[in-house]
Design a protein around this motif. Structure first.
Motif, PDB file in Angstrom:
ATOM      1  N   ALA A  33     -90.964 -68.028 -11.875  1.00  0.00           N
ATOM      2  CA  ALA A  33     -89.752 -68.493 -12.555  1.00  0.00           C
ATOM      3  C   ALA A  33     -88.528 -68.286 -11.658  1.00  0.00           C
ATOM      4  CB  ALA A  33     -89.582 -67.764 -13.888  1.00  0.00           C
ATOM      5  N   LEU A  34     -88.437 -67.110 -11.043  1.00  0.00           N
ATOM      6  CA  LEU A  34     -87.320 -66.833 -10.136  1.00  0.00           C
ATOM      7  C   LEU A  34     -87.303 -67.803  -8.961  1.00  0.00           C
ATOM      8  CD1 LEU A  34     -87.066 -62.947  -9.873  1.00  0.00           C
ATOM      9  CD2 LEU A  34     -85.136 -64.512 -10.151  1.00  0.00           C
ATOM     10  N   ARG A  35     -88.458 -67.985  -8.319  1.00  0.00           N
ATOM     11  CA  ARG A  35     -88.531 -68.886  -7.163  1.00  0.00           C
ATOM     12  C   ARG A  35     -88.125 -70.311  -7.548  1.00  0.00           C
ATOM     13  NH1 ARG A  35     -91.009 -68.337  -2.579  1.00  0.00           N
ATOM     14  NH2 ARG A  35     -92.375 -66.685  -3.368  1.00  0.00           N
ATOM     15  N   THR A  36     -88.667 -70.801  -8.654  1.00  0.00           N
ATOM     16  CA  THR A  36     -88.364 -72.167  -9.087  1.00  0.00           C
ATOM     17  C   THR A  36     -86.885 -72.324  -9.389  1.00  0.00           C
ATOM     18  OG1 THR A  36     -90.604 -72.392  -9.973  1.00  0.00           O
ATOM     19  CG2 THR A  36     -88.960 -73.962 -10.767  1.00  0.00           C
ATOM     20  N   TRP A  37     -86.299 -71.330 -10.084  1.00  0.00           N
ATOM     21  CA  TRP A  37     -84.878 -71.415 -10.401  1.00  0.00           C
ATOM     22  C   TRP A  37     -84.039 -71.392  -9.129  1.00  0.00           C
ATOM     23  CZ3 TRP A  37     -80.122 -69.196  -9.952  1.00  0.00           C
ATOM     24  CH2 TRP A  37     -79.137 -69.637 -10.855  1.00  0.00           C
ATOM     25  N   MET A  38     -84.403 -70.544  -8.168  1.00  0.00           N
ATOM     26  CA  MET A  38     -83.662 -70.471  -6.904  1.00  0.00           C
ATOM     27  C   MET A  38     -83.721 -71.804  -6.160  1.00  0.00           C
ATOM     28  SD  MET A  38     -84.652 -66.682  -5.527  1.00  0.00           S
ATOM     29  CE  MET A  38     -84.022 -65.206  -6.314  1.00  0.00           C
ATOM     30  N   GLU A  39     -84.872 -72.451  -6.160  1.00  0.00           N
ATOM     31  CA  GLU A  39     -84.991 -73.755  -5.511  1.00  0.00           C
ATOM     32  C   GLU A  39     -84.094 -74.782  -6.190  1.00  0.00           C
ATOM     33  OE1 GLU A  39     -89.224 -74.240  -5.807  1.00  0.00           O
ATOM     34  OE2 GLU A  39     -89.605 -73.073  -3.974  1.00  0.00           O
TER      35      GLU A  39
ATOM     36  N   LYS B  53     -87.662 -70.526   3.416  1.00  0.00           N
ATOM     37  CA  LYS B  53     -87.928 -69.282   4.156  1.00  0.00           C
ATOM     38  C   LYS B  53     -86.974 -68.173   3.718  1.00  0.00           C
ATOM     39  CE  LYS B  53     -89.536 -71.468   8.439  1.00  0.00           C
ATOM     40  NZ  LYS B  53     -89.185 -71.719   9.843  1.00  0.00           N
ATOM     41  N   LEU B  54     -85.708 -68.510   3.569  1.00  0.00           N
ATOM     42  CA  LEU B  54     -84.717 -67.509   3.186  1.00  0.00           C
ATOM     43  C   LEU B  54     -84.880 -67.077   1.725  1.00  0.00           C
ATOM     44  CD1 LEU B  54     -81.595 -68.886   5.091  1.00  0.00           C
ATOM     45  CD2 LEU B  54     -83.104 -67.007   5.750  1.00  0.00           C
ATOM     46  N   ILE B  55     -85.304 -67.992   0.858  1.00  0.00           N
ATOM     47  CA  ILE B  55     -85.608 -67.619  -0.524  1.00  0.00           C
ATOM     48  C   ILE B  55     -86.763 -66.624  -0.542  1.00  0.00           C
ATOM     49  CG2 ILE B  55     -86.665 -68.494  -2.664  1.00  0.00           C
ATOM     50  CD1 ILE B  55     -84.796 -70.930  -2.425  1.00  0.00           C
ATOM     51  N   ASN B  56     -87.768 -66.854   0.317  1.00  0.00           N
ATOM     52  CA  ASN B  56     -88.887 -65.899   0.406  1.00  0.00           C
ATOM     53  C   ASN B  56     -88.386 -64.507   0.790  1.00  0.00           C
ATOM     54  OD1 ASN B  56     -90.903 -67.661  -0.334  1.00  0.00           O
ATOM     55  ND2 ASN B  56     -91.391 -68.255   1.772  1.00  0.00           N
ATOM     56  N   LEU B  57     -87.454 -64.444   1.737  1.00  0.00           N
ATOM     57  CA  LEU B  57     -86.887 -63.152   2.131  1.00  0.00           C
ATOM     58  C   LEU B  57     -86.133 -62.495   0.975  1.00  0.00           C
ATOM     59  CD1 LEU B  57     -85.494 -63.778   5.731  1.00  0.00           C
ATOM     60  CD2 LEU B  57     -87.340 -62.215   5.079  1.00  0.00           C
ATOM     61  N   LEU B  58     -85.349 -63.287   0.262  1.00  0.00           N
ATOM     62  CA  LEU B  58     -84.604 -62.759  -0.877  1.00  0.00           C
ATOM     63  C   LEU B  58     -85.566 -62.228  -1.937  1.00  0.00           C
ATOM     64  CD1 LEU B  58     -82.052 -62.284  -2.538  1.00  0.00           C
ATOM     65  CD2 LEU B  58     -82.078 -64.720  -3.153  1.00  0.00           C
ATOM     66  N   LEU B  59     -86.601 -62.990  -2.234  1.00  0.00           N
ATOM     67  CA  LEU B  59     -87.567 -62.555  -3.242  1.00  0.00           C
ATOM     68  C   LEU B  59     -88.287 -61.282  -2.797  1.00  0.00           C
ATOM     69  CD1 LEU B  59     -89.016 -65.980  -4.395  1.00  0.00           C
ATOM     70  CD2 LEU B  59     -87.760 -64.338  -5.807  1.00  0.00           C
TER      71      LEU B  59
ATOM     72  N   GLN C 131     -91.608 -56.861 -16.883  1.00  0.00           N
ATOM     73  CA  GLN C 131     -93.035 -56.949 -16.566  1.00  0.00           C
ATOM     74  C   GLN C 131     -93.400 -56.142 -15.321  1.00  0.00           C
ATOM     75  OE1 GLN C 131     -94.999 -60.704 -16.964  1.00  0.00           O
ATOM     76  NE2 GLN C 131     -93.566 -61.428 -18.522  1.00  0.00           N
ATOM     77  N   GLY C 132     -92.439 -55.402 -14.795  1.00  0.00           N
ATOM     78  CA  GLY C 132     -92.716 -54.517 -13.673  1.00  0.00           C
ATOM     79  C   GLY C 132     -92.886 -55.200 -12.331  1.00  0.00           C
ATOM     80  N   VAL C 133     -92.417 -56.447 -12.214  1.00  0.00           N
ATOM     81  CA  VAL C 133     -92.582 -57.158 -10.937  1.00  0.00           C
ATOM     82  C   VAL C 133     -91.270 -57.308 -10.178  1.00  0.00           C
ATOM     83  CG1 VAL C 133     -94.629 -58.403 -11.733  1.00  0.00           C
ATOM     84  CG2 VAL C 133     -92.378 -59.466 -11.980  1.00  0.00           C
ATOM     85  N   ALA C 134     -90.151 -56.960 -10.813  1.00  0.00           N
ATOM     86  CA  ALA C 134     -88.849 -57.027 -10.136  1.00  0.00           C
ATOM     87  C   ALA C 134     -88.225 -55.629 -10.134  1.00  0.00           C
ATOM     88  CB  ALA C 134     -87.919 -58.006 -10.838  1.00  0.00           C
ATOM     89  N   ARG C 135     -87.547 -55.317  -9.047  1.00  0.00           N
ATOM     90  CA  ARG C 135     -86.897 -54.014  -8.927  1.00  0.00           C
ATOM     91  C   ARG C 135     -85.755 -53.921  -9.940  1.00  0.00           C
ATOM     92  NH1 ARG C 135     -89.073 -52.536  -4.078  1.00  0.00           N
ATOM     93  NH2 ARG C 135     -89.437 -54.246  -2.619  1.00  0.00           N
ATOM     94  N   PRO C 136     -85.609 -52.756 -10.564  1.00  0.00           N
ATOM     95  CA  PRO C 136     -84.470 -52.601 -11.473  1.00  0.00           C
ATOM     96  C   PRO C 136     -83.164 -52.519 -10.670  1.00  0.00           C
ATOM     97  CG  PRO C 136     -85.708 -50.542 -11.269  1.00  0.00           C
ATOM     98  CD  PRO C 136     -86.470 -51.581 -10.492  1.00  0.00           C
TER      99      PRO C 136
END
Length: 195
Positions: free
Chosen positions: A96-102, A183-189, A149-154
């Motif tokens: 969801a985060l990746r898709t929204w960022m794109e 590529k930069l979105i991957n780094l951000l994620l 869901q424990g997949v993103a840092r607080p």
């Protein structure tokens, strides 16, 4: 009296019939794509053709290109904010985060194409701050879903994510490398996600 003053209904207008609403949505999607590709000089006739409507239909709804640009910008912001909730409900948090960022990068490309005109029609600082706050709330919703869901840092700040995405958009546009944003979105994620 300016077109903007005469046609203040761009922001607050009475509900359209279903077919007219579909035409407007198609026009605004086509306009966003055209402005992203060609900037504010994009042909209104081409936008109408791409939307599958006559140019008269476009001008009845948006009597000037400035009004079309303003409505396109607001439409894109609204859809981007709504997308956060839709994506969080339908995809795993990281996807969801990746898709929204794109989608945000696509929005920024369209906004860049409209930048000069937007500086004139969106001269209200309050509106810019409200847009930024709405986009930050959308990012915060996605981050909260990931944290829950424990997949993103607080403690990742939505405003920081937005600023980083703005920088990614600028760099991708400046360098004219289509794959650079991904590529930069991957780094951000990588900095946001826990694994």
């Amino acid at each position: 009296m300016s077109d903007h003053d005469r046609n203040g209904d761009v922001r607050q207008h009475k509900p359209l019939r279903a077919d007219a609403q579909r035409n407007e949505d198609r026009l605004l999607r086509a306009a966003a794509a055209a402005f992203a590709r060609e900037g504010a000089g994009a042909s209104v006739k081409d936008i109408a053709r791409e939307a599958g409507v006559g140019v008269g239909t476009l001008y009845r709804r948006f009597p000037s290109k400035e009004l079309l640009i303003e409505a396109t910008y607001r439409h894109e912001v609204q859809h981007l904010c709504e997308a956060a909730h839709e994506l969080a409900a339908s995809l795993p948090p990281a996807d969801a985060l990746r898709t929204w960022m794109e989608r945000f990068i696509d929005f920024m490309a369209a906004k860049h194409g409209m930048a000069d005109t937007l500086r004139v029609v969106l001269s209200d600082d309050g509106e810019r701050l409200e847009t930024r706050a709405n986009l930050a709330a959308a990012v915060d919703h996605l981050l909260a879903a990931g944290t829950n869901q424990g997949v993103a840092r607080p403690h990742v700040e939505a405003h920081d994510v937005l600023m980083t995405l703005g920088g990614i958009s600028f760099m991708a546009d400046t360098e004219q490398q289509p794959d650079l944003a991904a590529k930069l979105i991957n780094l951000l994620l990588h900095g946001i996600l826990t694994n």
